[in-house]
Design a protein around this motif. Sequence first.
Motif, PDB file in Angstrom:
ATOM      1  N   MET A 272       0.840  -1.186   0.000  1.00  0.00           N
ATOM      2  CA  MET A 272       0.000   0.000   0.000  1.00  0.00           C
ATOM      3  C   MET A 272       0.882   1.246   0.000  1.00  0.00           C
ATOM      4  O   MET A 272       1.927   1.270   0.646  1.00  0.00           O
ATOM      5  N   ARG A 273       0.441   2.252  -0.719  1.00  0.00           N
ATOM      6  CA  ARG A 273       1.203   3.495  -0.790  1.00  0.00           C
ATOM      7  C   ARG A 273       0.314   4.663  -0.367  1.00  0.00           C
ATOM      8  O   ARG A 273      -0.834   4.768  -0.774  1.00  0.00           O
ATOM      9  N   LYS A 274       0.873   5.547   0.449  1.00  0.00           N
ATOM     10  CA  LYS A 274       0.156   6.741   0.889  1.00  0.00           C
ATOM     11  C   LYS A 274       1.009   7.969   0.612  1.00  0.00           C
ATOM     12  O   LYS A 274       2.237   7.911   0.688  1.00  0.00           O
ATOM     13  N   PHE A 275       0.338   9.085   0.311  1.00  0.00           N
ATOM     14  CA  PHE A 275       1.036  10.322   0.009  1.00  0.00           C
ATOM     15  C   PHE A 275       0.673  11.371   1.050  1.00  0.00           C
ATOM     16  O   PHE A 275      -0.490  11.721   1.215  1.00  0.00           O
ATOM     17  N   LYS A 276       1.688  11.853   1.737  1.00  0.00           N
ATOM     18  CA  LYS A 276       1.510  12.896   2.739  1.00  0.00           C
ATOM     19  C   LYS A 276       2.748  13.777   2.744  1.00  0.00           C
ATOM     20  O   LYS A 276       3.836  13.342   2.342  1.00  0.00           O
ATOM     21  N   LEU A 277       2.576  15.014   3.213  1.00  0.00           N
ATOM     22  CA  LEU A 277       3.701  15.933   3.340  1.00  0.00           C
ATOM     23  C   LEU A 277       3.784  16.394   4.783  1.00  0.00           C
ATOM     24  O   LEU A 277       2.801  16.902   5.339  1.00  0.00           O
ATOM     25  N   PHE A 278       4.947  16.212   5.388  1.00  0.00           N
ATOM     26  CA  PHE A 278       5.180  16.643   6.762  1.00  0.00           C
ATOM     27  C   PHE A 278       6.393  17.566   6.804  1.00  0.00           C
ATOM     28  O   PHE A 278       7.394  17.315   6.135  1.00  0.00           O
ATOM     29  N   LEU A 279       6.285  18.622   7.606  1.00  0.00           N
ATOM     30  CA  LEU A 279       7.443  19.461   7.910  1.00  0.00           C
ATOM     31  C   LEU A 279       7.804  19.356   9.386  1.00  0.00           C
ATOM     32  O   LEU A 279       8.738  20.007   9.848  1.00  0.00           O
ATOM     33  N   ASP A 280       7.052  18.532  10.097  1.00  0.00           N
ATOM     34  CA  ASP A 280       7.281  18.300  11.523  1.00  0.00           C
ATOM     35  C   ASP A 280       7.579  16.814  11.709  1.00  0.00           C
ATOM     36  O   ASP A 280       6.707  15.967  11.507  1.00  0.00           O
ATOM     37  N   PHE A 281       8.830  16.504  12.068  1.00  0.00           N
ATOM     38  CA  PHE A 281       9.228  15.102  12.199  1.00  0.00           C
ATOM     39  C   PHE A 281       8.464  14.395  13.318  1.00  0.00           C
ATOM     40  O   PHE A 281       8.208  13.190  13.231  1.00  0.00           O
ATOM     41  N   GLU A 282       8.122  15.112  14.375  1.00  0.00           N
ATOM     42  CA  GLU A 282       7.397  14.492  15.478  1.00  0.00           C
ATOM     43  C   GLU A 282       5.989  14.065  15.031  1.00  0.00           C
ATOM     44  O   GLU A 282       5.534  12.967  15.344  1.00  0.00           O
ATOM     45  N   LYS A 283       5.318  14.933  14.289  1.00  0.00           N
ATOM     46  CA  LYS A 283       3.979  14.589  13.785  1.00  0.00           C
ATOM     47  C   LYS A 283       4.061  13.417  12.808  1.00  0.00           C
ATOM     48  O   LYS A 283       3.202  12.532  12.808  1.00  0.00           O
ATOM     49  N   GLU A 284       5.094  13.423  11.986  1.00  0.00           N
ATOM     50  CA  GLU A 284       5.275  12.336  11.018  1.00  0.00           C
ATOM     51  C   GLU A 284       5.491  11.012  11.738  1.00  0.00           C
ATOM     52  O   GLU A 284       4.912   9.986  11.375  1.00  0.00           O
ATOM     53  N   ALA A 285       6.328  11.031  12.778  1.00  0.00           N
ATOM     54  CA  ALA A 285       6.610   9.806  13.539  1.00  0.00           C
ATOM     55  C   ALA A 285       5.345   9.291  14.224  1.00  0.00           C
ATOM     56  O   ALA A 285       5.096   8.078  14.253  1.00  0.00           O
ATOM     57  N   ARG A 286       4.548  10.223  14.762  1.00  0.00           N
ATOM     58  CA  ARG A 286       3.304   9.795  15.421  1.00  0.00           C
ATOM     59  C   ARG A 286       2.354   9.147  14.413  1.00  0.00           C
ATOM     60  O   ARG A 286       1.691   8.149  14.720  1.00  0.00           O
ATOM     61  N   TRP A 287       2.299   9.693  13.207  1.00  0.00           N
ATOM     62  CA  TRP A 287       1.442   9.116  12.181  1.00  0.00           C
ATOM     63  C   TRP A 287       1.932   7.716  11.782  1.00  0.00           C
ATOM     64  O   TRP A 287       1.135   6.789  11.624  1.00  0.00           O
ATOM     65  N   LEU A 288       3.239   7.558  11.644  1.00  0.00           N
ATOM     66  CA  LEU A 288       3.802   6.252  11.293  1.00  0.00           C
ATOM     67  C   LEU A 288       3.570   5.233  12.404  1.00  0.00           C
ATOM     68  O   LEU A 288       3.291   4.053  12.129  1.00  0.00           O
ATOM     69  N   ASN A 289       3.669   5.674  13.647  1.00  0.00           N
ATOM     70  CA  ASN A 289       3.393   4.772  14.767  1.00  0.00           C
ATOM     71  C   ASN A 289       1.926   4.361  14.783  1.00  0.00           C
ATOM     72  O   ASN A 289       1.590   3.212  15.099  1.00  0.00           O
ATOM     73  N   LYS A 290       1.049   5.310  14.414  1.00  0.00           N
ATOM     74  CA  LYS A 290      -0.376   4.995  14.338  1.00  0.00           C
ATOM     75  C   LYS A 290      -0.647   3.977  13.227  1.00  0.00           C
ATOM     76  O   LYS A 290      -1.432   3.041  13.405  1.00  0.00           O
ATOM     77  N   MET A 291       0.020   4.169  12.079  1.00  0.00           N
ATOM     78  CA  MET A 291      -0.125   3.211  10.992  1.00  0.00           C
ATOM     79  C   MET A 291       0.335   1.825  11.426  1.00  0.00           C
ATOM     80  O   MET A 291      -0.301   0.814  11.108  1.00  0.00           O
ATOM     81  N   ALA A 292       1.436   1.770  12.158  1.00  0.00           N
ATOM     82  CA  ALA A 292       1.953   0.483  12.649  1.00  0.00           C
ATOM     83  C   ALA A 292       0.954  -0.176  13.597  1.00  0.00           C
ATOM     84  O   ALA A 292       0.760  -1.396  13.569  1.00  0.00           O
ATOM     85  N   SER A 293       0.299   0.638  14.441  1.00  0.00           N
ATOM     86  CA  SER A 293      -0.671   0.089  15.387  1.00  0.00           C
ATOM     87  C   SER A 293      -1.907  -0.463  14.671  1.00  0.00           C
ATOM     88  O   SER A 293      -2.637  -1.291  15.211  1.00  0.00           O
ATOM     89  N   GLU A 294      -2.126   0.029  13.420  1.00  0.00           N
ATOM     90  CA  GLU A 294      -3.249  -0.463  12.617  1.00  0.00           C
ATOM     91  C   GLU A 294      -2.843  -1.615  11.705  1.00  0.00           C
ATOM     92  O   GLU A 294      -3.657  -2.104  10.922  1.00  0.00           O
ATOM     93  N   GLY A 295      -1.578  -2.029  11.813  1.00  0.00           N
ATOM     94  CA  GLY A 295      -1.125  -3.185  11.047  1.00  0.00           C
ATOM     95  C   GLY A 295      -0.484  -2.854   9.720  1.00  0.00           C
ATOM     96  O   GLY A 295      -0.494  -3.693   8.807  1.00  0.00           O
ATOM     97  N   TYR A 296       0.092  -1.657   9.595  1.00  0.00           N
ATOM     98  CA  TYR A 296       0.771  -1.265   8.366  1.00  0.00           C
ATOM     99  C   TYR A 296       2.216  -0.898   8.690  1.00  0.00           C
ATOM    100  O   TYR A 296       2.474   0.102   9.355  1.00  0.00           O
ATOM    101  N   GLU A 297       3.124  -1.716   8.215  1.00  0.00           N
ATOM    102  CA  GLU A 297       4.547  -1.552   8.510  1.00  0.00           C
ATOM    103  C   GLU A 297       5.238  -0.753   7.403  1.00  0.00           C
ATOM    104  O   GLU A 297       5.103  -1.074   6.213  1.00  0.00           O
TER     105      GLU A 297
END
Length: 204
Positions: free
Chosen positions: A1-26
């Motif tokens: 699966m591919r998603k397109f997003k733009l982040f300028l805040d690394f902390e927000k980006e990391a939180r989103w990636l952690n959320k994706m991982a918690s939903e079963g997307y590595e």
Amino acid sequence: MRKFKLFLDFEKEARWLNKMASEGYELVGRSFGYRFRKSKPDHANIKIDYRLFKKQADFVDYCTLFEDSGWEHLAGTKSSGAQYFKQVNKDADEDIFSDIDSKASRYKRLSQMYISLAMCYLPIFAALVTTNAINIDAFFNPKQLYFTPGLWDKTGADFWGAFLFETPFAFFRGFAWLAFPVMIALCLIFSYKAEQRYQKIKKK
């Protein structure tokens, strides 16, 4: 699966990636969007650094240092800038940064990267202006961008068919150059925002 997003805040980006991982997307890759694969839900701890490397050997040493510290390199190349790490050793430190300065410096590097990009686009735009490659008259008389013989004498379906067919080509001929000032402006804005983030973290 591919998603397109733009982040300028690394902390927000990391939180989103952690959320994706918690939903079963590595996360498995970061080039032209984020690439994920379906996996078991994971309470991951993903952190992001920003570094560019001139030599592949230096990049390998950099990744090895983190791996030895209990962090797996998930995505990023020596020239991609953004580097993604996941904590794989529960005894490892909770963060990949040992102090505020190193945590803030990635934003300084990001800001400098955007400035460099703006400086790359600027001479191209200047060359277009000085060689008269930009047709300013097209803003006031866009008809001159259409080359179909007798287009403006056609009527009905013949006109609309020819008009709609040529419009994308006419737009490209007359306004493609707008991409350069837009890119320059965006790079300067992103650079400013990254610099602001750098200053904010430094003050903590």
